[in-house]
Motif scaffolding. Sequence first.
Motif, PDB file in Angstrom:
ATOM      1  N   GLN A  32      41.573 -59.162  15.687  1.00  0.00           N
ATOM      2  CA  GLN A  32      42.176 -58.251  14.723  1.00  0.00           C
ATOM      3  C   GLN A  32      41.392 -58.221  13.407  1.00  0.00           C
ATOM      4  O   GLN A  32      41.394 -57.235  12.696  1.00  0.00           O
ATOM      5  CB  GLN A  32      43.625 -58.662  14.435  1.00  0.00           C
ATOM      6  CG  GLN A  32      44.575 -58.437  15.597  1.00  0.00           C
ATOM      7  CD  GLN A  32      44.423 -59.485  16.669  1.00  0.00           C
ATOM      8  OE1 GLN A  32      43.916 -60.582  16.417  1.00  0.00           O
ATOM      9  NE2 GLN A  32      44.849 -59.148  17.901  1.00  0.00           N
ATOM     10  N   SER A  33      40.755 -59.327  13.043  1.00  0.00           N
ATOM     11  CA  SER A  33      40.031 -59.372  11.770  1.00  0.00           C
ATOM     12  C   SER A  33      38.648 -59.950  11.981  1.00  0.00           C
ATOM     13  O   SER A  33      38.384 -61.096  11.629  1.00  0.00           O
ATOM     14  CB  SER A  33      40.810 -60.227  10.765  1.00  0.00           C
ATOM     15  OG  SER A  33      40.980 -61.535  11.277  1.00  0.00           O
ATOM     16  N   PRO A  34      37.751 -59.183  12.585  1.00  0.00           N
ATOM     17  CA  PRO A  34      36.419 -59.705  12.850  1.00  0.00           C
ATOM     18  C   PRO A  34      35.636 -59.886  11.562  1.00  0.00           C
ATOM     19  O   PRO A  34      35.781 -59.138  10.602  1.00  0.00           O
ATOM     20  CB  PRO A  34      35.794 -58.601  13.724  1.00  0.00           C
ATOM     21  CG  PRO A  34      36.514 -57.359  13.340  1.00  0.00           C
ATOM     22  CD  PRO A  34      37.913 -57.792  13.019  1.00  0.00           C
ATOM     23  N   ALA A  35      34.811 -60.913  11.526  1.00  0.00           N
ATOM     24  CA  ALA A  35      33.967 -61.132  10.361  1.00  0.00           C
ATOM     25  C   ALA A  35      32.860 -60.091  10.325  1.00  0.00           C
ATOM     26  O   ALA A  35      32.413 -59.615  11.360  1.00  0.00           O
ATOM     27  CB  ALA A  35      33.360 -62.529  10.422  1.00  0.00           C
ATOM     28  N   ARG A  36      32.418 -59.774   9.127  1.00  0.00           N
ATOM     29  CA  ARG A  36      31.399 -58.752   8.973  1.00  0.00           C
ATOM     30  C   ARG A  36      30.087 -59.386   8.527  1.00  0.00           C
ATOM     31  O   ARG A  36      29.581 -59.099   7.448  1.00  0.00           O
ATOM     32  CB  ARG A  36      31.873 -57.695   7.959  1.00  0.00           C
ATOM     33  CG  ARG A  36      33.104 -56.933   8.391  1.00  0.00           C
ATOM     34  CD  ARG A  36      32.868 -56.173   9.680  1.00  0.00           C
ATOM     35  NE  ARG A  36      34.066 -55.437  10.091  1.00  0.00           N
ATOM     36  CZ  ARG A  36      34.154 -54.776  11.228  1.00  0.00           C
ATOM     37  NH1 ARG A  36      33.150 -54.770  12.067  1.00  0.00           N
ATOM     38  NH2 ARG A  36      35.266 -54.136  11.542  1.00  0.00           N
ATOM     39  N   THR A  37      29.575 -60.300   9.314  1.00  0.00           N
ATOM     40  CA  THR A  37      28.255 -60.824   9.018  1.00  0.00           C
ATOM     41  C   THR A  37      27.229 -59.726   9.252  1.00  0.00           C
ATOM     42  O   THR A  37      27.408 -58.856  10.092  1.00  0.00           O
ATOM     43  CB  THR A  37      27.932 -62.045   9.900  1.00  0.00           C
ATOM     44  OG1 THR A  37      28.119 -61.704  11.255  1.00  0.00           O
ATOM     45  CG2 THR A  37      28.819 -63.222   9.525  1.00  0.00           C
ATOM     46  N   ARG A  38      26.124 -59.790   8.512  1.00  0.00           N
ATOM     47  CA  ARG A  38      25.174 -58.684   8.517  1.00  0.00           C
ATOM     48  C   ARG A  38      24.229 -58.708   9.706  1.00  0.00           C
ATOM     49  O   ARG A  38      23.684 -57.681  10.086  1.00  0.00           O
ATOM     50  CB  ARG A  38      24.357 -58.716   7.216  1.00  0.00           C
ATOM     51  CG  ARG A  38      25.206 -58.681   5.960  1.00  0.00           C
ATOM     52  CD  ARG A  38      25.998 -57.401   5.870  1.00  0.00           C
ATOM     53  NE  ARG A  38      25.141 -56.237   5.765  1.00  0.00           N
ATOM     54  CZ  ARG A  38      24.696 -55.731   4.609  1.00  0.00           C
ATOM     55  NH1 ARG A  38      25.060 -56.298   3.465  1.00  0.00           N
ATOM     56  NH2 ARG A  38      23.929 -54.682   4.584  1.00  0.00           N
ATOM     57  N   GLY A  39      23.975 -59.889  10.283  1.00  0.00           N
ATOM     58  CA  GLY A  39      23.034 -59.933  11.391  1.00  0.00           C
ATOM     59  C   GLY A  39      22.908 -61.315  11.974  1.00  0.00           C
ATOM     60  O   GLY A  39      23.633 -62.244  11.609  1.00  0.00           O
ATOM     61  N   PHE A  40      21.972 -61.456  12.920  1.00  0.00           N
ATOM     62  CA  PHE A  40      21.679 -62.724  13.571  1.00  0.00           C
ATOM     63  C   PHE A  40      20.400 -63.309  12.981  1.00  0.00           C
ATOM     64  O   PHE A  40      19.424 -62.592  12.753  1.00  0.00           O
ATOM     65  CB  PHE A  40      21.469 -62.530  15.081  1.00  0.00           C
ATOM     66  CG  PHE A  40      22.710 -62.154  15.833  1.00  0.00           C
ATOM     67  CD1 PHE A  40      23.697 -63.100  16.082  1.00  0.00           C
ATOM     68  CD2 PHE A  40      22.897 -60.865  16.307  1.00  0.00           C
ATOM     69  CE1 PHE A  40      24.835 -62.763  16.788  1.00  0.00           C
ATOM     70  CE2 PHE A  40      24.029 -60.517  17.006  1.00  0.00           C
ATOM     71  CZ  PHE A  40      25.012 -61.466  17.255  1.00  0.00           C
ATOM     72  N   LEU A  41      20.403 -64.611  12.781  1.00  0.00           N
ATOM     73  CA  LEU A  41      19.203 -65.316  12.354  1.00  0.00           C
ATOM     74  C   LEU A  41      18.889 -66.382  13.388  1.00  0.00           C
ATOM     75  O   LEU A  41      19.650 -67.343  13.566  1.00  0.00           O
ATOM     76  CB  LEU A  41      19.399 -65.957  10.978  1.00  0.00           C
ATOM     77  CG  LEU A  41      18.198 -66.744  10.437  1.00  0.00           C
ATOM     78  CD1 LEU A  41      16.989 -65.818  10.265  1.00  0.00           C
ATOM     79  CD2 LEU A  41      18.537 -67.408   9.114  1.00  0.00           C
ATOM     80  N   ASP A  42      17.789 -66.186  14.097  1.00  0.00           N
ATOM     81  CA  ASP A  42      17.340 -67.128  15.116  1.00  0.00           C
ATOM     82  C   ASP A  42      16.290 -68.029  14.479  1.00  0.00           C
ATOM     83  O   ASP A  42      15.155 -67.621  14.233  1.00  0.00           O
ATOM     84  CB  ASP A  42      16.750 -66.367  16.304  1.00  0.00           C
ATOM     85  CG  ASP A  42      16.389 -67.292  17.467  1.00  0.00           C
ATOM     86  OD1 ASP A  42      16.435 -68.521  17.268  1.00  0.00           O
ATOM     87  OD2 ASP A  42      16.083 -66.775  18.544  1.00  0.00           O
TER      88      ASP A  42
END
Length: 571
Positions: free
Chosen positions: A84-94
């Motif tokens: 219901q409230s997904p986090a809004r991280t901007r991207g993946f960092l590998d």
Amino acid sequence: MRQRARRACVACRRRKRKCDGQVPCRNCSDYEYRCVYEPTASRRFSLDESPRPAANTMPKPVGTDSQASPAFTNVEERAHRSPQSPARTRGFLDLLKSRYMNKESSVSFPRSLAVELQTSNLPRLHAFAYHAGVRGEPTFSPQHHLIDLITLVQVKRLLDIYESIIHPIFGFLEIDNLGRQCDAHWNGNAQGSAFEAIACGFITLASLFSDFLTPQVEATIVEHAKALLESPYPVSNPTVHWVMAWILRTIYLRATSRPYIAWMSSCTTMHVAESVGLHRSLHQVTVLASSGTNLLEQTIETRERTFQVARSLNLLISYDYGRSSINLGVSNARPLASRQNDFTTQICGLICGIAADDAASDTTSENTDLFLLLDKVSNAPAEHDFIVLTRAELALCIYRRLHHFGHILNEDKIDQIIEVGMPALEAARRLAAVGHPWWNVLSTVFHFICVLLSINSNKSLERVAEAVRTMEALAQYLGTHMAREAVQTAKDLVKAALDQRRKATQSLENALTGSAALGRSPNVEAFQDSDWNLFLQPFDQNYFESFADFPQQYFAEVAQQNLPDMAPNGI
């Protein structure tokens, strides 16, 4: 025999998967679940309690909330709180490949989809089906090896020169670590292509500022760095070290090459920085725990310093060249920690102040924000001669925009520009005298002359003579064609301004001479016998005939006074 974990998190127990008992565990990290452990008799372990990170975990970023969780656990806990409230991280960092991808990228979406589907086989961060694959990737074999071009003793000497001249202004390299890598690399323990590209960068810059190497050897090392940076290595394995190498190349090109080449290099540097996620705080991304937290070789501060130096160079070169800069959506960069005898914070703070004004946008360049920006630049601290020149360089950039859009500068703004430009003359002399050929040693003084002539006031023209003398002194110090050409062009512009002033003065003198001639009183006695009522009568056919009786002596005298060469003997 493999040890079993003494505890399992709620997510692993619910899905009946093996849990490694870490915080967060491997499964929750890979699938971006919220990793929470049931309370025990000892204590409850959960991400909300912000447990102390292990020795091999990421240090907490500078300036974050003291109550926040460590960098890895915090971002991954936010990445999957609930449907219901997904986090809004901007991207993946590998961290394993030092690769960053926005969440909306075609490269990262398959992994995001797999997380949503809760599959046990998460795809790696990879460009699946990016093209048809009918050709293989090109191979690369360098023509030279750096250890064959220069000795370790020479490298150590050049590293000392770099540390004393360039590093205080653009302090992003870890000098001590770099020295240890040099020892290892020249003693048979190869440190990799990225290190060699960095070594080429500081070697050529130090040689440029000291003439330590012959021009031929320096040029060979420059070409070797270019070959490394344009090889498949940075693409297949992007790291912050490749960003550092591109920064060093950009500085060298700005000091030795054409505007377009330096601008393109600065733009490439920003794109490489974007590819490794330097523009994102670690709290803005989902760090792939499979990378291993101990694989982050650089500290948080090194990442931030590297990005801010790259951004400052791109902004400065673009603003001066009149081209657009690379905007990665970074509005307010965190201030860098100050160091002793280090001016990186000062130069980055000065340059990044122009970030709000896009050089390619007429709408932002035409408004009064340029005047506010001029105030900001003029009042910025400058404790190093290079920064004094850079501050003047930015002020001249702002003036050119104001002039282009037809803004009228009042006396206070003219004084500001002059007060910022005059100290740059002495700064340029000092840097040239010690053999430090920063790019703005010559260019700032030349463009200051241009702006003084453009302002064209008594105050500005009074400073032209000193500025021209400074240009002549710089030409003596540098002894280059570029310097002599700039001096001659500056003098030609001064002559053109002088000719324009002489023409204006002559026009005024002619006006005064003509007024004196017209001011002499002719013989008006001839008017006494004239019938002036003729001029007051209505127009009729006898009107022009009445001029036949007008005294011809008056016309002859006026013509003789004002047109002596053209007046006839009589009318």
